[in-house]
Scaffold this active site. Structure first.
Site, short mmCIF file in Angstrom:
data_model
loop_
_atom_site.label_atom_id
_atom_site.label_comp_id
_atom_site.label_asym_id
_atom_site.label_seq_id
_atom_site.Cartn_x
_atom_site.Cartn_y
_atom_site.Cartn_z
CD GLU A 179 -2.88 -1.35 0.18
OE1 GLU A 179 -2.91 -0.49 -0.73
OE2 GLU A 179 -3.61 -2.35 0.19
CG HIS A 211 -7.23 -5.40 7.66
ND1 HIS A 211 -6.65 -6.52 7.10
CD2 HIS A 211 -6.98 -4.37 6.81
CE1 HIS A 211 -6.07 -6.19 5.95
NE2 HIS A 211 -6.24 -4.89 5.76
CG HIS A 231 -4.44 -0.17 5.75
ND1 HIS A 231 -5.81 -0.01 5.66
CD2 HIS A 231 -4.17 -1.38 5.17
CE1 HIS A 231 -6.33 -1.06 5.05
NE2 HIS A 231 -5.36 -1.90 4.75
CD GLU A 246 -14.53 12.28 24.09
OE1 GLU A 246 -15.13 13.05 24.85
OE2 GLU A 246 -13.37 12.45 23.69
CG HIS A 296 -9.42 -3.62 2.73
ND1 HIS A 296 -8.75 -3.81 1.54
CD2 HIS A 296 -8.46 -3.63 3.70
CE1 HIS A 296 -7.46 -3.95 1.79
NE2 HIS A 296 -7.25 -3.84 3.09
O1 2HA Z 1 -0.69 -5.23 4.20
O2 2HA Z 1 -3.54 -4.67 4.56
O3 2HA Z 1 -4.34 -3.77 2.23
C1 2HA Z 1 -1.77 -5.95 3.72
C2 2HA Z 1 -2.94 -5.07 3.60
C3 2HA Z 1 -3.32 -4.69 2.24
ZN ZN Z 2 -5.50 -3.90 4.14
#
Ligand code: 2HA
Ligand code: ZN
Length: 266
Positions: free
Chosen positions: A111, A137, A135, A165, A206
């Site tokens: 990414e 998940h 990033h 909040e 995602h």
């Molecule tokens: O690093 O999260 O979006 C793996 C991921 C790809």
């Molecule tokens: Zn990801």
């Protein structure tokens, strides 16, 4: 040796892992280093490998970044920093990057285009304050994307209403992109367009990207979004009979001296 910035970087990765946001190699992190951070690395930085970027990003040319490695696991960053993340420097025109430390036997996150484009856009949006792009998940915010259309107004209102909040933490709102193939320039550009306005962007089915001026701020933003999504899904599963009203939001904004995105209020 780990510098202060490296410790902070590794701590965020471990915090995210502890939260359950980083199954397998899921998630990635980047940090735009200060001159002091770079100086603290001293002789540790040496250029050996240079790679082109798919598209030049001149706005962050010459900057140093810490980035997690592709295929690497967030749970390993603390115990194996040299393989799990690294320091890169962008070329003079932002057309390439050079690995100066770490990322042994590997390369930066898949990414990387999204991270660097987001840095470029947030740098401008925050007058140079933004340094962290994260990033993850998290399960609840991802689950929530299955229940609504990919609409920033709808998403933001749900989150603002799900924890008091939230409106104070992200008065601009939160962006959302529909499902797209991860890892490429297309999703990077779609995300960058939104992160110009919003401090965080959700990727449907995602996960999410959060930005911040510090590791605390970026992690705290992701945490706040995820917590609100969890509260929403719990309340919704039982049945929502009350909520935070728009008038409540207006009073809240006044009390905390923030300006809520007017497009997201009724
Ligand atoms: O690093 O999260 O979006 C793996 C991921 C790809
Ligand atoms: Zn990801």
């Amino acid at each position: 040796m780990m510098t202060h910035a490296m410790e902070g970087f590794a701590r965020l990765c471990d915090d995210g892992w502890q939260q359950g946001w980083h199954e397998r190699n899921g998630g990635n992190l980047s940090y735009r280093m200060t001159a002091e951070d770079v100086a603290e690395c001293g002789k540790m930085l040496e250029g050996t490998r240079t790679f082109p970027l798919p598209k030049p990003i001149p706005e962050v040319a010459g900057e140093y970044f810490m980035v997690t490695g592709t295929g690497r696991y967030m749970r390993n960053v603390k115990i194996d920093p040299l393989h799990s993340f690294g320091i890169i420097k962008l070329g003079d025109k932002g057309e390439s990057y050079q690995i100066l430390w770490g990322l042994e036997d590997g390369k930066p996150t898949s990414e990387l285009p999204t991270h660097l484009l987001n840095h470029a856009v947030r740098f401008q949006a925050t007058g140079g304050k933004c340094r962290v792009i994260y990033h993850a998940h998290p399960a609840n915010i991802t689950a929530l994307t299955y229940t609504i259309k990919p609409d920033a107004r709808m998403l933001t209102r749900i989150l603002w209403q799900s924890e008091t909040e939230c409106a104070v933490v992200f008065p601009e709102g939160i962006g959302i992109v529909p499902w797209m193939v991860p890892g490429g320039t297309e999703i990077a550009e779609a995300t960058a367009k939104l992160i110009k306005i919003y401090p965080a962007v959700v990727w449907s089915y995602h996960g999410a990207f959060a930005s911040g001026s510090s590791f605390d701020e970026a992690f705290g933003l992701m945490h706040t979004i995820e917590k609100a999504a969890e509260i929403y899904l719990k309340a919704k599963s039982v049945g929502i009979v009350n909520t935070i009203t728009d008038d409540n939001l207006r009073v809240l904004a006044k009390a905390f001296g923030v300006t809520l995105n007017p497009a997201f209020l009724d």
